[in-house]
Enzyme design. Structure first.
Site, mmCIF file in Angstrom:
data_model
loop_
_atom_site.group_PDB
_atom_site.id
_atom_site.type_symbol
_atom_site.label_atom_id
_atom_site.label_comp_id
_atom_site.label_asym_id
_atom_site.label_seq_id
_atom_site.Cartn_x
_atom_site.Cartn_y
_atom_site.Cartn_z
ATOM 1 N N GLY A 208 -9.461 -39.549 -3.713
ATOM 2 C CA GLY A 208 -8.570 -39.871 -2.593
ATOM 3 C C GLY A 208 -7.186 -39.302 -2.826
ATOM 4 N N ASN A 209 -6.222 -39.746 -2.028
ATOM 5 C CA ASN A 209 -4.839 -39.313 -2.238
ATOM 6 C C ASN A 209 -3.882 -40.438 -1.843
ATOM 7 O OD1 ASN A 209 -4.000 -38.938 0.645
ATOM 8 N ND2 ASN A 209 -5.738 -37.519 0.584
ATOM 9 N N HIS A 210 -2.589 -40.205 -2.053
ATOM 10 C CA HIS A 210 -1.599 -41.276 -1.894
ATOM 11 C C HIS A 210 -1.081 -41.444 -0.465
ATOM 12 C CE1 HIS A 210 -1.381 -42.266 -6.055
ATOM 13 N NE2 HIS A 210 -1.096 -41.023 -6.414
#
Ligand code: CTP
Length: 400
Positions: A208-210
């Protein structure tokens, strides 16, 4: 659209009065100020205490408040409101309204109101189909009142047919549409993507990412505030929308984002793709949790489908496509290349080199570049203000 609007909810004597509670709740949730006027008959179906608690205001029933004779000023009330929605509107109340009869506070408020008045009829099938009721509705329409038509279905009497009051969600959506008339994006449909995507590795892990989704949510809210009918396709996030008219589609992976967005894009006039979509996903998703073993491990990745590029291929002449670019070096050059490569009308560029820009932050600093390579630089601002700038550029562009 409903935020900060002043709405009078009129409740007349019908079993559908129980739905008024939910209607008031939804209006308050959408940010409206609500005052409730009930007929005496309505108090037999739902208590004023319920409606005053939900509306956060005393419920008005009689011409006077108390024994001392302090009166409920229907003229002031009529002037206060931006909209007056009578839901449920019984056959009796409709008949009195159509004939200017004024023997209770609800009807006196109706006659005094300068705002637009809407009625949501609720009654049994035969009463609704009676020529007297239909003529009364026509007459009310000729006065400029809006009719929120009843639905078809099972009625409280056990009969099936027309007469069931529109659902509270439908009434709120109807009002949202009414309030949007005259706004610059009224009648336009917009698609927004927001947030991260999660690409499953096994049943418990993902790549995933932030991204928080805040920028996309702010854009969706701003487009809706300017009158657009918005569909928001969003990856996992902890945000909620204040505008109840926005249709929210929650997705998890890049593939799901692709499917939902390509479908919604077909009917969209505007698309703003701010989601931080994973460019790669694991080639194989393990069915069981991957166990720890000695030594290093690698995961084979394969590219995801690029939704923005696909929408660029699908785009028709009248559709406006806006992409986002988050860059770390040669920012303008890379952004300009993306406009060409993905057939965009505008690109919103944020650089990770700018403090306060990009993921996680409450603020953002953007440059908008158009397909003629003209660019506008904006200062560091809150994401809500950045959304306003982006939507303003979109509105100007649509006028060209
Ligand atoms: N985007 C998308 N689908 C993907 C990847 C990206 O819709 N699978 C969209 C993003 O929402 C954003 C734009 O494409 O609007 C830019 O994404 P970015 O990842 O910066 O660009 P890429 O084309 O992936 O190029 P690079 O990673 O090389 O910068």
């Amino acid at each position: 659209m409903i935020k900060n609007k002043k709405v009078i909810v009129g409740v007349s004597g019908s079993i559908a009065a129980y739905k008024s509670a939910l209607l008031i709740r939804l209006l308050i949730k959408a940010g409206a100020s609500v005052k409730v006027v009930m007929t005496e008959a309505a108090t037999g179906f739902i208590t004023p205490l319920t409606l005053s608690t939900l509306s956060k205001n005393p419920v008005l029933i009689g011409f006077t408040k108390n024994k001392e004779g302090e009166w409920n000023n229907h003229v002031e009330l009529g002037l206060w409101a931006d909209a007056f929605v009578i839901a449920p509107a019984s056959a009796n109340t409709l008949a009195k309204m159509a004939n200017g009869i004024c023997d209770n506070l609800l009807l006196a408020t109706y006659l005094s109101a300068r705002c637009k008045v809407y009625v949501a009829p609720a009654m049994d099938l035969d009463m609704y189909k009676h020529k007297a009721t239909l003529d009364n509705l026509k007459r009310l329409q000729s006065f400029g009142n809006g009719i929120i038509h009843p639905g078809n279905g099972e009625l409280a009497s056990g009969l099936y047919g027309e007469g069931r009051m529109a659902e509270p969600e439908e009434i709120v959506a109807f009002l949202e549409k009414e309030f949007s008339k005259g706004l610059p994006l009224a009648g336009k449909k917009a698609l927004v993507t927001a947030g991260p995507t999660y690409e499953a590795i096994d049943p418990v892990r993902f790549i995933g990412n932030h991204s928080s989704g805040k920028m996309g949510f702010a854009i969706a809210e701003e487009l809706a505030a300017k009158g657009a009918e918005v569909t928001l396709v969003c990856g996992p996030n902890s945000l909620s929308l204040s505008n109840t008219s926005i249709s929210r589609i929650d997705i998890t992976s890049a593939e799901e984002l692709y499917t939902a967005s390509t479908k919604a894009f077909k009917n969209s006039d505007i698309a703003v793709l701010s989601a931080a979509v994973a460019d790669y996903r694991p080639a194989v998703v393990a069915k069981q949790k991957i166990k720890k073993t000695e030594g290093s491990k690698s995961i084979e990745l394969m590219p995801t489908r690029d939704t923005l590029a696909e929408l660029g291929k699908m785009k028709k002449a009248k559709q406006l496509l806006v992409g986002f670019a988050l860059e770390t070096n040669n920012e303008t050059e890379h952004a300009k290349a993306k406009i060409k490569k993905k057939n965009l009308d505008l690109i919103v560029l944020n650089s990770l080199n700018d403090k306060g820009a990009g993921f996680k932050n409450e603020t953002n600093k953007i440059t908008i570049i158009d397909s003629n390579n003209k660019s506008i630089k904006f200062e560091l601002k809150s994401k809500a203000e950045v959304a306003k700038d982006i939507v303003e550029v979109i509105i100007k562009r649509l006028k060209k």
